[in-house]
Design an enzyme around this catalytic site. Sequence first.
Site, PDB file in Angstrom:
ATOM      1  N   LEU A 295      12.919  82.565  30.968  1.00 58.18           N
ATOM      2  CA  LEU A 295      11.872  81.580  31.252  1.00 58.18           C
ATOM      3  C   LEU A 295      12.146  80.267  30.560  1.00 58.18           C
ATOM      4  O   LEU A 295      12.087  79.198  31.177  1.00 58.18           O
ATOM      5  CB  LEU A 295      10.522  82.120  30.761  1.00 58.18           C
ATOM      6  N   ALA A 296      12.458  80.337  29.248  1.00 57.06           N
ATOM      7  CA  ALA A 296      12.641  79.106  28.479  1.00 57.06           C
ATOM      8  C   ALA A 296      13.877  78.348  28.959  1.00 57.06           C
ATOM      9  O   ALA A 296      13.812  77.138  29.199  1.00 57.06           O
ATOM     10  CB  ALA A 296      12.743  79.435  26.998  1.00 57.06           C
TER      11      ALA A 296
ATOM     12  N   HIS B  52       5.268  97.041  19.721  1.00 59.17           N
ATOM     13  CA  HIS B  52       4.280  97.130  20.801  1.00 59.17           C
ATOM     14  C   HIS B  52       3.690  98.536  20.845  1.00 59.17           C
ATOM     15  O   HIS B  52       4.425  99.518  20.826  1.00 59.17           O
ATOM     16  CB  HIS B  52       4.955  96.808  22.137  1.00 59.17           C
TER      17      HIS B  52
ATOM     18  N   SER C 162       2.445  98.325  30.200  1.00 60.09           N
ATOM     19  CA  SER C 162       1.750  97.057  29.942  1.00 60.09           C
ATOM     20  C   SER C 162       0.526  97.219  29.050  1.00 60.09           C
ATOM     21  O   SER C 162      -0.209  98.187  29.132  1.00 60.09           O
ATOM     22  CB  SER C 162       1.305  96.445  31.256  1.00 60.09           C
TER      23      SER C 162
ATOM     24  N   ARG D 281      -1.789  93.807  18.900  1.00 56.31           N
ATOM     25  CA  ARG D 281      -0.729  94.806  18.969  1.00 56.31           C
ATOM     26  C   ARG D 281      -0.369  95.412  17.621  1.00 56.31           C
ATOM     27  O   ARG D 281      -0.168  96.630  17.509  1.00 56.31           O
ATOM     28  CB  ARG D 281       0.512  94.163  19.569  1.00 56.31           C
TER      29      ARG D 281
ATOM     30  N   HIS E  41       9.404  95.335  20.207  1.00 60.22           N
ATOM     31  CA  HIS E  41       9.158  94.675  21.473  1.00 60.22           C
ATOM     32  C   HIS E  41       9.546  93.208  21.473  1.00 60.22           C
ATOM     33  O   HIS E  41      10.115  92.701  22.419  1.00 60.22           O
ATOM     34  CB  HIS E  41       7.678  94.818  21.799  1.00 60.22           C
TER      35      HIS E  41
ATOM     36  N   GLU F 278      11.707  82.675  22.841  1.00 60.47           N
ATOM     37  CA  GLU F 278      11.712  83.683  21.781  1.00 60.47           C
ATOM     38  C   GLU F 278      12.781  83.380  20.727  1.00 60.47           C
ATOM     39  O   GLU F 278      12.695  83.837  19.594  1.00 60.47           O
ATOM     40  CB  GLU F 278      11.935  85.085  22.389  1.00 60.47           C
TER      41      GLU F 278
ATOM     42  N   ARG G 143       2.473  88.124  17.729  1.00 62.65           N
ATOM     43  CA  ARG G 143       2.228  87.411  18.983  1.00 62.65           C
ATOM     44  C   ARG G 143       1.150  88.132  19.775  1.00 62.65           C
ATOM     45  O   ARG G 143       1.147  89.355  19.861  1.00 62.65           O
ATOM     46  CB  ARG G 143       3.511  87.347  19.807  1.00 62.65           C
TER      47      ARG G 143
ATOM     48  N   LEU H  15       5.127  84.455  27.600  1.00 64.08           N
ATOM     49  CA  LEU H  15       5.427  83.744  28.840  1.00 64.08           C
ATOM     50  C   LEU H  15       4.948  82.306  28.710  1.00 64.08           C
ATOM     51  O   LEU H  15       5.617  81.359  29.113  1.00 64.08           O
ATOM     52  CB  LEU H  15       4.738  84.429  30.015  1.00 64.08           C
TER      53      LEU H  15
END
Lengths: 253, 646, 288
Positions: B44-45, B267, B285, B338, B409, B433, B443, B449
């Site tokens: 994504l980044a 996670h 999830s 989490r 995670h 990340e 986080r 995201l």
Amino acid sequence: MDFTLKIWRQENRKAKGRFETYKISNISPDCSFLEMLDILNESLVDKLSHPICFDHDCREGICGMCGLYINGHPHGPDSAVTTCQLHMRKFSDGETITIEPWRAKPFPIIRDLIVDRTALDKIIQEGGYVSATTGGVPDGNAILISKHKADEAMDSASCIGCGACVAACKNASAMLFVSAKVSQLALLPQGKPEAAIRVQNMVAKMDDLGFGNCTNTYACEAECPKQIKRSNIARMNREFICAKVASEESTKR
Amino acid sequence: MNTLDSKIPEGQLSEKWTKYKASQKLVNPANKRKLDVIVVGTGLAGSSAAASLGALGFNVKIFCISDSPRRAHSIAAQGGINAAKNYQNDGDSVDRLFYDTIKGGDYRAREANVYRLAEVSNSIIDQCVAQGVPFARDYSGMLDNRSFGGAQVSRTFYAKGQTGQQLLLGAYSALSKEIKAGTVEMYERREMMDLVVVDGRARGIITRNLQNGEIERWGAHAVVIATGGYGNVYFLSTNAMNCNGSAAVQCYHKGAFFANPCFVQIHPTCIPVKGDYQSKLTLMSESLRNDGRIWVPKKIEDAVAIREGKLKPTEITEEDRDYYLERRYPAFGNLVPRDIASRAAKERCDAGYGVAPSGYGVYLDFKTAIERLGRDKVEARYGNLFQMYEKIVDVDPYENPMMIYPAVHYTMGGLWVDYELQTTIPGLFATGEANFSDHGANRLGASALMQGLADGYFVLPYTMQNYLSDQIYESKVSTETEEFVVAEKSVKEKLEKIMAIKGEKTVDTLQRELGHIMWEYVGMGRNAQNLQKAIPMLEDLKKEFWSNVRVTGDLTSLNPELEKAVRLADHIELSQIIAKDALQREESCGGHYREEFVTEEGEAKRNDQDFMFVGVWEYKGKDQEPVMHKEDLKYEFINVQQRNYK
Amino acid sequence: MKLIQFASITKKIALAAFGLFLLLFLPVHLGINLCLLRDDGGEWYRNASHFMGTNYIVKVFEIVLLASVLLHICLAIYLTIENWLARPVRYKVRTKTKTPFMSRYMIWTGGIVACFLVLHFINFYFVKLDLVEGKYSASIEQVDKLFQQKAMKLQQGELNEKEQAALMAQYQAISQISPEKMDKSQKNMVNLTKEEVIQYCGEDFKHVEPDFYTMSKDLFANKTYSLIYLVVFVVLGFHLYHAINSLAQTLGLSHRKYSPIIDWVSIFYAVLVPLGFAIIPLWFMFMN
């Protein structure tokens, strides 16, 4: 569980490949297919030979990196899973498993079971996008999209680009892959302005790359790990006809 | 180079970013064409940054470790992306998202960065919608939201259980458009092997073409590292097999500082480990915690019977179930952040109440949800996740509770960056990340995201120009200079050295050993004793690697063993600073839990007096102890409190 | 191998469109064939054949139809070659993917039908084009009528010598017609050659039409032919089974509500039309 594996080995793009037979034993039924290959590879390294190369990454069925043609099925005999999510419990003890790479003219073999699937990216680069650059876009809720259309677009968009449709098709056609993207963007209002030229360009690229033609056998749909539907192909055909007949834009070939 | 200037703009928190944008230097269009930018990583980044920079007119080269950007592990994010749109009219705002993120991060993140993140979050949603990302809609045709851990509002946008996939494909499509336009050049199946620094500035990289082993040099005016996190040092994690912290370690070796390495997120909802052969862990999830209830048996004899297969979970009555999250945290219940959910699971399992055959597993039960909503609704919400669970475990989650256990995670730590996302090496930027900036010690769900895309679409395209505006006087970077030659030579020597060891242990064996050390001694619950044990063990492992690793194949062809070995060497180094950082941080905060520092009730106890700083590590050379610097965190606008989710 | 620079979908649409035309024609052909079953000495069947052979609009369609057949076959072969080339190295293990019955064998079922079509053309169409010798017939009533008219003219002295000689020759020819060339109903002279027709009936029968009724009946009297015919129509059934469905897909006619209807139409068509054709040889085998 014990297995006999017949695996395609090929040193590089140009080398002549061959099948080699390996025996493997004491595999847990809960082991995934790729983990079984990991175990085999570790034993090969122990014997100082080169491990079997295969593509894999996320190992949770979403990245689309893995893809083996196992006993006549892309991604193996289980339905709606990628190779990484296939488990050995789906095979019977003592079975002979033949593992082949994806076979298609546009997917040359890089090594062993790894094929070059950049052809799929090249098709996307021809128009599998909305040409929105960063910034200057309207509010997310400024465009209303019916839930039905949004869900349908989501189903099309869930393609992971693994290439199983090409591997499964007797003609090595990429229609399901291309149509999933065309459909997603044709269903959404954001994709409409470029719809006519997109479908023409993407189909032209697909043809140029040497993929086969669709003969509506739907093997792609049957083997797609994400259960992308054949109706996408129909929608792309419709989009294509409309674009050819009604639009003034056309592909330069 | 001891001063850590975080370059935070002056002024009110809410005005900092606006002011920065108004006063930063820009590059005119004609000059943009003359400037080269290298982006490493296509998640994504990376993809969003490359696409945005390409669209602005820079010459971008992007390097992808796989065959396509779409393989990046951002694709596996399931739940959603946060944004302060307040479409639900439930009291959300930029301030609240900012506050929740800071609080979720246990007050170890930089205020200004987090505020900027919350500020641009809304633009991300708009951008993604414009790209054709099929977010879930309600019947009115408007965007739908769900709630996530650590928040009391519904601000998470989602696309079925595949939000990460859809956002990545959105960024990938933007990237594809730029590739077609010729502004971005794509290099697939390339792995970064080293960073090239010329006159103190990042000027290029050395890569290895994974298909034929060729070592290549690439020059540019700036380099962006978007290579993700280093969770794979734990061997078993939810990260993809190719995820690695190698690029970050290379930058660290070349002088970039590494921040908060010990902040690793565990996670809570992953499928438990089954056997030695296991190669990775699969995440279920976090959104499952919206409707699923987590429990273990109340009686220890029930737990023992379940482990031995004598008792089925469905046979245990309601009275005999311990819904421990609801018991301990009535306000947030199953939706606590989490780190808290993970530790609570570990606490129960350590006490002997675990239900998996290994003893490490708890139940995530949908019985109540199915009774309340009906099977159809549960299927509509979580169908694909349930199917995935059944495929992997071969148990029907509609009939039986799922079994879950925490797993590594995400890594909040990463390359230290300032407000401009620039590392301590000028011209070297880190996003997503790979940097450390926004999540503090923990986080929140659906924030990764958000951060990756915020950095790529809306931060880096601005802040990089501030740096690049000075670079217009530099001609094209030559790759024939001394620095490139030396870098390439050292890469080749390193590879040859690894190949020449021809030892006894396979890379996987050593990797498992590393993972074992890290999980046992530097894992979820840490203490000084264990950490002190881990540090020499890692040193030994490093020696073992460099003397006894076995890598077959050759340098000039596709060789996965060699790839893994190179990454492992870097991961061992990284593990060492993780352990050291964990040892120095004598407090419990977020993902970092020191067993010595707990409240009387057994909750994590932070020490704001002594540890409200970012631990920033500087590499001092081979066989030298790294040095830690401190970047003090000043909370000017937020009232620091003990986290409380009760 | 890109001789035809059309997009793959364009080629497929063309293939489908030609196929569609053939699909529309088949019921028409079937209708005419079913006239064979009517016990009227071939009156309807001959009339229908006459109409199909002489109507100008039909003649235009005949050209379109022929072109459709040819292009459908050529395109199918071209596409199949392209498809084979798209996978130069085949899999070792044959595919085990479950696909709709017969969809994989369209080129083979189509090939069998095409071979039969060649036979069919030799038997019928080429006769019409005068490329192959067929069988002819003449209506006795009509011949009589024309003969009477000429005889009248002769009596009134309106014929020249040459015409008189022709008339005499015709008279002799008619009187020599063997009884087996008369059909049972005594309405027609059948199983003649073209020369015989002209000889018996005079120059006015120069543009005589072949007697498809007799030819069909004779063909179906042949057990081997009937059997081949039956097999081919089973194969055609398989071909058609995938055809309509596939056609809708190619033309983009897919809809959650209407697609099931198309599927049913596809099945009905694929069963009923070949069945209709198959009834005829069966009728001749078992009812006559």
